[in-house]
Design a protein around this motif. Structure first.
Motif, PDB file in Angstrom:
ATOM      1  N   GLU A 312     -22.288  33.564 -11.554  1.00  0.00           N
ATOM      2  CA  GLU A 312     -20.954  33.586 -12.140  1.00  0.00           C
ATOM      3  C   GLU A 312     -20.054  34.579 -11.419  1.00  0.00           C
ATOM      4  OE1 GLU A 312     -21.463  34.431 -16.237  1.00  0.00           O
ATOM      5  OE2 GLU A 312     -22.282  32.452 -16.743  1.00  0.00           O
ATOM      6  N   GLU A 315     -18.913  33.078  -8.107  1.00  0.00           N
ATOM      7  CA  GLU A 315     -17.905  32.031  -8.321  1.00  0.00           C
ATOM      8  C   GLU A 315     -16.543  32.646  -8.610  1.00  0.00           C
ATOM      9  OE1 GLU A 315     -19.351  29.535 -11.416  1.00  0.00           O
ATOM     10  OE2 GLU A 315     -20.831  28.529 -10.136  1.00  0.00           O
ATOM     11  N   SER A 316     -16.543  33.730  -9.384  1.00  0.00           N
ATOM     12  CA  SER A 316     -15.272  34.397  -9.702  1.00  0.00           C
ATOM     13  C   SER A 316     -14.642  34.971  -8.446  1.00  0.00           C
ATOM     14  CB  SER A 316     -15.506  35.517 -10.713  1.00  0.00           C
ATOM     15  OG  SER A 316     -15.995  35.002 -11.933  1.00  0.00           O
ATOM     16  N   ASN A 319     -13.063  32.136  -6.415  1.00  0.00           N
ATOM     17  CA  ASN A 319     -11.803  31.682  -6.991  1.00  0.00           C
ATOM     18  C   ASN A 319     -10.661  32.622  -6.634  1.00  0.00           C
ATOM     19  OD1 ASN A 319     -13.050  29.450  -8.156  1.00  0.00           O
ATOM     20  ND2 ASN A 319     -13.467  30.551 -10.096  1.00  0.00           N
ATOM     21  N   ILE A 320     -10.944  33.936  -6.662  1.00  0.00           N
ATOM     22  CA  ILE A 320      -9.907  34.921  -6.341  1.00  0.00           C
ATOM     23  C   ILE A 320      -9.481  34.777  -4.887  1.00  0.00           C
ATOM     24  CG2 ILE A 320      -9.447  37.404  -6.072  1.00  0.00           C
ATOM     25  CD1 ILE A 320     -11.319  37.856  -8.474  1.00  0.00           C
ATOM     26  N   ASN A 322      -9.614  32.076  -2.987  1.00  0.00           N
ATOM     27  CA  ASN A 322      -8.848  30.838  -2.805  1.00  0.00           C
ATOM     28  C   ASN A 322      -7.418  31.000  -3.302  1.00  0.00           C
ATOM     29  OD1 ASN A 322     -10.996  29.456  -1.659  1.00  0.00           O
ATOM     30  ND2 ASN A 322     -11.771  28.732  -3.664  1.00  0.00           N
ATOM     31  N   GLU A 323      -7.257  31.743  -4.405  1.00  0.00           N
ATOM     32  CA  GLU A 323      -5.917  31.938  -4.956  1.00  0.00           C
ATOM     33  C   GLU A 323      -5.064  32.760  -3.994  1.00  0.00           C
ATOM     34  OE1 GLU A 323      -3.757  33.606  -9.024  1.00  0.00           O
ATOM     35  OE2 GLU A 323      -5.950  33.500  -8.885  1.00  0.00           O
TER      36      GLU A 323
END
Length: 329
Positions: A312, A315-316, A319-320, A322-323
């Motif tokens: 997890e 994955e977090s 995501n950061i 990619n943003e």
């Protein structure tokens, strides 16, 4: 000296032998009926009175008789009748001959005169105007300076002698408060412990007029005894009977080189001793803390990592990232 000659004649000496015994008295003590000298060694002893009658070899002579000139000459006559004059070293070594002329004159004068018990021979006893009997068999003086004159010669030779007096008779006889510090019985103090006390700055009560210790037991108080082989320079040495003391200035194999104030040797001397006791400064013992007897908590094995939680987190993070990229198109 004439009065001493009278005592000798009254004790039983004929004129010729009276001359000899009076000469011996002056060679031994200078005519001082209160003279007292300590002899260290295998048989520690005291030489007492005008004729220096030894306390070991003549223990039958009491201190009172040895320090009283009348009875001292009587005891000397008894000793002479049994053993001759060889009991006095000043006779065997010839020192007495220096006083023969004066003794002969005194005996000749005494032969034609007599003294009464009320008289106080100034050559044997202190001047009654400045002194008085006190504490049974001691002499007290009107001033400190007068008492200082009667401090034993060897104590003076060792130094620190001006304080070797007490004014403890001031309540009994205010006119004669001072006396030389006493030893045991009728004897005067020897000064060995007093010298050590001054050297090592040991003060005690009772002490001298400056407060320094005067007894062997005082200078070794609080120290611990060690074997001679473990002694070190600066420690205190005493004889086995703890009646004499000095300071260790050199350590040899099973022997100590000791500086001490000796009445027998007439002052401050250094002597090798292979016997006696050594007293060193006491040190606080180190206390070891014993291991704890309480039960120790068991170690908790590390937990296995939670694989799902790790996934997890990654994955977090993705995501950061990619943003952030989308911000820059």
């Amino acid at each position: 000296m004439k009065d001493a000659a009278r005592y000798a004649l009254d004790a039983g000496f004929n004129k010729d032998n009276a001359i000899i015994i009076v000469a011996i008295a002056w060679a031994e003590s200078g005519g001082n009926s209160y003279a007292c000298y300590y002899n260290s060694g295998k048989n520690p002893s005291w030489d007492r009175g005008i004729l220096q009658i030894n306390s070991y070899w003549h223990s039958e002579v009491t201190d009172n008789d040895a320090f009283n000139p009348t009875t001292a000459f009587q005891e000397a006559f008894r000793i002479y009748e049994n053993r001759g004059f060889r009991e006095w070293t000043t006779h065997t070594n010839g020192d007495y001959t220096k006083h023969l002329d004066a003794a002969k004159k005194a005996v000749n004068q005494a032969s034609s005169t007599s003294i009464t018990p009320a008289q106080s021979p100034t050559e044997i006893q202190p001047d009654v105007s400045t002194s008085a009997s006190c504490f049974g068999c001691h002499t007290c003086y009107s001033t400190k300076e007068e008492a200082q004159k009667h401090v034993p010669t060897h104590v003076k030779d060792c130094g620190y002698w001006k304080c070797f007096v007490w004014d403890d008779n001031r309540y009994n006889d205010p006119e004669h408060p001072w006396r030389v510090i006493p030893g045991s019985g009728c004897e005067l103090g020897t000064g060995c412990a007093h010298w050590v006390a001054h050297q090592l700055n040991i003060k005690s009560n009772p002490g001298c007029s400056e407060g320094y210790a005067i007894r062997v037991s005082q200078v070794i108080a609080g120290r611990r005894e060690v074997e001679l082989k473990n002694c070190k320079v600066g420690d205190i040495w005493t004889n086995d009977g703890k009646t004499h003391t000095g300071i260790v200035c050199q350590v040899g194999t099973n022997k100590l080189f000791v500086e001490h104030c000796s009445s027998g040797d007439g002052g401050l001397v250094k002597t090798w001793f292979s016997s006696g006791k050594c007293w060193t400064e006491s040190t606080e013992s180190l206390t070891k803390v014993p291991p704890s007897t309480e039960a120790q908590p068991e170690e908790t094995p590390p937990k296995e990592p939670d694989k799902n939680a790790i996934q997890e987190v990654w994955e977090s993070i993705g995501n950061i990232i990619n943003e952030i990229r989308s911000w820059f198109g």
